[in-house]
Design an enzyme around this catalytic site. Structure first.
Site, PDB file in Angstrom:
ATOM      1  N   ASP A   9      11.057  -9.286  31.575  1.00  0.00           N
ATOM      2  CA  ASP A   9      11.866  -8.439  32.450  1.00  0.00           C
ATOM      3  C   ASP A   9      12.679  -9.333  33.382  1.00  0.00           C
ATOM      4  OD1 ASP A   9      12.956  -6.457  33.992  1.00  0.00           O
ATOM      5  OD2 ASP A   9      11.063  -5.475  34.468  1.00  0.00           O
ATOM      6  N   ASP A 102      17.680  -4.846  30.741  1.00  0.00           N
ATOM      7  CA  ASP A 102      17.033  -6.034  31.319  1.00  0.00           C
ATOM      8  C   ASP A 102      15.572  -6.195  30.925  1.00  0.00           C
ATOM      9  OD1 ASP A 102      16.093  -3.863  32.703  1.00  0.00           O
ATOM     10  OD2 ASP A 102      16.449  -4.682  34.695  1.00  0.00           O
ATOM     11  N   GLU A 103      15.132  -5.485  29.865  1.00  0.00           N
ATOM     12  CA  GLU A 103      13.731  -5.558  29.431  1.00  0.00           C
ATOM     13  C   GLU A 103      13.637  -5.808  27.938  1.00  0.00           C
ATOM     14  OE1 GLU A 103      10.516  -2.857  31.189  1.00  0.00           O
ATOM     15  OE2 GLU A 103      12.345  -1.676  31.393  1.00  0.00           O
TER      16      GLU A 103
END
Length: 382
Positions: A9, A102-103
């Site tokens: 993350d 964003d993961e």
């Protein structure tokens, strides 16, 4: 074979992107969001110390942290850097799933005999920071649930490995809010009967949980016990979603055509939200009775909001339909997609608009797509 699943993350992604390009923003309370009436899209850890959180109204955030600097945000920058990180990770691992902008989940099962999963993941994280200039946290464990919770507990710039024998001791003392599928309503329901830690939840009879919260009761119990068989799904970028209508009889009824396009925009926007996409480009296509075809397109800030997409689609239709000639087809396409968590355009929408969409989607999920919609999309003469 034991599974080795990593969750990665990017730390305060939007904030980190801005700081990457402007070092003067380092170390200060920073809020990324959409103006006075908008909401917080992201905030720095310095701002979080004052109680600022994502999706909080900007005005409330500034009351809590009056010295915070507010930046509207650069959607194109965030998308480009997300793409860069995706490429860095994807070329180094056998299986990668992009869970949001964003993961990421990585399946490194079986790689221990070659290099060591933890060491491999550390090198990937270092490559992201070196090549993209962004901080990233990760956790390595036996499944997606435990690794995701682990990443949350290890931030910022965390590096955590939770081995099989350590899973229950790691999970037990944590709040049930840490389980990804536990929202506010479920938390309040369970809290009323004294279930606030994962340990207490893990000892609840499965049948009782199913009676309380329905079919998800068993899945929740499994996650509380560190059990999750969900696979890492190989990543593939979806380019666009679209719909079009070919008329039985050619038409030049502008009112009906605009009603149809508005309805298309609402339908596709709902699909975006259900599949957790945001779009950056709207394309309108028309085909005249003589088969001449016109298309118009427009870049927009990343969004999945009906009111924004419908307005842009209608503006493009007005620009495309310039001849006094009947049409045989109209179509609408959203492209330039990024896969993100279920969210509205946090840079533009107010808290009231976000609540409205959540309510509308709930009703559509329960009663069907046609249960409600914008008046402009309905044909009241039928």
């Amino acid at each position: 074979m034991n599974r080795s699943i990593v969750h990665m993350d990017l730390d305060t992604f939007f904030v980190s992107c801005e700081r990457r390009n402007n070092s003067k923003l380092n170390g200060i309370p920073l809020i990324i969001g959409g103006g006075d009436r908008g909401v917080v899209a992201s905030c720095s850890y310095e701002a979080r110390k004052f109680g600022v959180r994502s999706a909080m109204p900007i005005r409330m955030a500034l009351r809590l942290c009056p010295d915070a600097k507010v930046i509207r945000g650069d959607h194109e920058l965030y998308s480009n850097l997300s793409h860069t990180v995706t490429e860095i990770i994807q070329e180094r691992v056998p299986v990668m799933e992009k869970a949001s902008i964003d993961e990421f989940y990585l399946d490194l099962s079986g790689m221990d005999k070659f290099f060591g999963c933890y060491q491999w993941t550390k090198e990937i994280a270092s490559a992201v920071t070196k090549e993209a200039g962004l901080p990233i946290s990760f956790a390595l464990s036996a499944n997606k649930t435990v690794s995701k919770i682990g990443t949350g507990e290890s931030k910022p710039v965390g590096r955590l490995e939770i081995k099989d024998l350590d899973i229950r001791p790691f999970l037990n003392p944590l709040s049930i809010k840490k389980i990804p599928m536990v929202g506010d309503k479920t938390f309040q329901l369970l809290s009323r009967i004294g279930i606030r830690t994962i340990h207490t939840l893990s000892e609840m009879p499965v049948l009782v949980l199913q009676q309380m919260i329905g079919v998800n009761g068993k899945e929740l119990w499994k996650k509380a016990n560190g059990i999750d068989e969900n696979p890492v799904v190989p990543y593939s970028e979806r380019k666009s979603i679209s719909t079009e209508r070919t008329f039985t009889n050619d038409t030049m009824d502008v009112v009906e055509l605009k009603r149809l396009i508005s309805g298309m925009a609402e339908q596709l926007a709902y699909q975006l939200r259900q599949e957790k996409w945001l779009t950056s480009t709207v394309v309108v296509k028309i085909r005249y009775a003589n088969f001449d075809t016109e298309t118009k397109q427009c870049k927009v800030s990343y969004t999945s909001a009906d009111h924004t997409l419908s307005r842009v689609a209608l503006e493009l239709f007005n620009k495309a339909y310039t001849r006094r000639m009947r049409l045989r087809l109209v179509g609408l396409r959203f492209t330039g997609l990024v896969h993100g968590n279920h969210q509205m355009n946090l840079f533009e929408d107010t808290e009231q608009q976000m609540n409205l969409y959540q309510t509308m989607d709930y009703l559509k999920n329960r009663f069907g797509m046609g249960a409600l919609g914008r008046a402009s999309g309905f044909d009241f003469e039928k």
